[in-house]
Scaffold this motif. Sequence first.
Motif, short mmCIF file in Angstrom:
data_model
loop_
_atom_site.label_atom_id
_atom_site.label_comp_id
_atom_site.label_asym_id
_atom_site.label_seq_id
_atom_site.Cartn_x
_atom_site.Cartn_y
_atom_site.Cartn_z
N UNK A 130 0.83 -1.20 0.00
CA UNK A 130 0.00 0.00 0.00
C UNK A 130 0.86 1.25 0.00
N UNK A 131 1.92 1.25 0.80
CA UNK A 131 2.80 2.41 0.84
C UNK A 131 3.54 2.61 -0.47
N UNK A 132 3.99 1.52 -1.06
CA UNK A 132 4.63 1.64 -2.38
C UNK A 132 3.66 2.23 -3.39
N UNK A 133 2.40 1.78 -3.35
CA UNK A 133 1.40 2.26 -4.28
C UNK A 133 1.14 3.76 -4.08
N UNK A 134 1.27 4.21 -2.84
CA UNK A 134 1.04 5.62 -2.52
C UNK A 134 2.26 6.49 -2.80
N UNK A 135 3.37 5.88 -3.20
CA UNK A 135 4.59 6.64 -3.44
C UNK A 135 5.47 6.79 -2.23
N UNK A 136 5.21 5.99 -1.20
CA UNK A 136 6.03 6.02 0.01
C UNK A 136 5.64 7.14 0.94
N UNK A 137 6.33 7.18 2.08
CA UNK A 137 6.04 8.20 3.08
C UNK A 137 6.84 9.48 2.85
N UNK A 138 7.87 9.39 2.02
CA UNK A 138 8.65 10.59 1.71
C UNK A 138 9.20 11.23 2.96
N UNK A 139 8.99 12.55 3.10
CA UNK A 139 9.53 13.28 4.24
C UNK A 139 8.53 13.39 5.38
N UNK A 140 7.51 12.54 5.38
CA UNK A 140 6.50 12.59 6.45
C UNK A 140 7.15 12.36 7.81
#
Length: 400
Positions: A79-89
């Motif tokens: 799911x996180x990969x699909x969302x583009x990761x958490x980045x700088x969250x």
Amino acid sequence: MNGVVVTGLGVVSPHGDDAQAMFSALMRGESAVQPIFPELPRPAAAAAAAFDETRWFNKLQLAGVDRVSQLAVAAADLALRDAGGLGDADRERVGVYAGCGMGGAAALDTAYRSAGRVPPLTIPAFMPNAPASHVAMRQGIKGPVITYSVACASSAVAIAEAAKAIRNGEVDVAIAGGSEALLVPGVVLAWQAMMTLANFQPGEAALACRPFANDRSGFVLGEGAAFLVLESSERAQARQARTYARLSGWGMSCDATHLTKPDAGGQQRALNAALRTAGLQPADVGYCNAHGTATKIGDGVEAEALRGAWGKAIDALQVSSTKALHGHLLGAAGALEAVVTVLAVHHRQVPPNAHCGSPDTALGLNLVLQPGTAVPGLRAAISSSFAFGGTNSALLFERA
């Protein structure tokens, strides 16, 4: 108050670990149900998840990690990969909200069969909050990490609570869903003892579960995990994320009448609350992914609740239960069916109510009987989860 949107989907399901491919299989009406445990006194069928744990764990990491947690780690990661990761969250502003009904059934089953040599990590392996904790450790999540164990409503409740946290500004991102892995002989025997599992003839296990059909006889068990990445609409817009749908409504209630017998009034209260939270009228919602367990009593009560909530708009509400194809995932059912409902809204297609050659017309529902049904005007859809214990949960998704 923040708007809540779905930006990532991850599943490990009886139809595989690709959410889009799973949805396509459901649209075609493909059943993943098969016979299991031929050594049991009575025939049983279930939908197992095809899963290669070595994609996420090495041998050392697997020590004391039950299958239920393995599935959760994989689905949340997808799911996180699909969302583009958490980045700088900020990891302190990210939460994990997970549902799990029965915990590590395999670890517990192994302990019972151990002849006194119980594995030392049995307790952390079977505790119901282990899946959420493993997801948090894998992703470095330092915000709220909470498990909801509410039988068949577990992961739907988890998603609703995650949405509230985002709406109220408590977290920026939520990984919300659930997992269940209970296909062990002892659990299957326990469900058989309740007389809730479907009967089937030899060679017909794939067709055993027939929601809303005249000849329905119960559900089949399933296993798997599903997670959604939820975030505020403002954050999603700022990072130009792809948005599948808006989670605009949710409702919860309790029957407060009986541990196992459902109540139409309680279910209707949850459905009405979801509509109210979303600010929608029944006529605005074109599809319901029903709880639909294919039990004689359960389907009848659910149909009564839908008719009560939708009133004169009931004929325009298309209804199907995908449990006929992927089984009943209990604590993970709400999350998997939420993913299906999100994709139905996103693609404007609704999956069939499979194996219903003779619909129970007394239920008064507009069932989706044909595979590949497109609904070009679909604006919103609702997914319902009704649990032993009397807890009811409904999630309402709108097109982004």
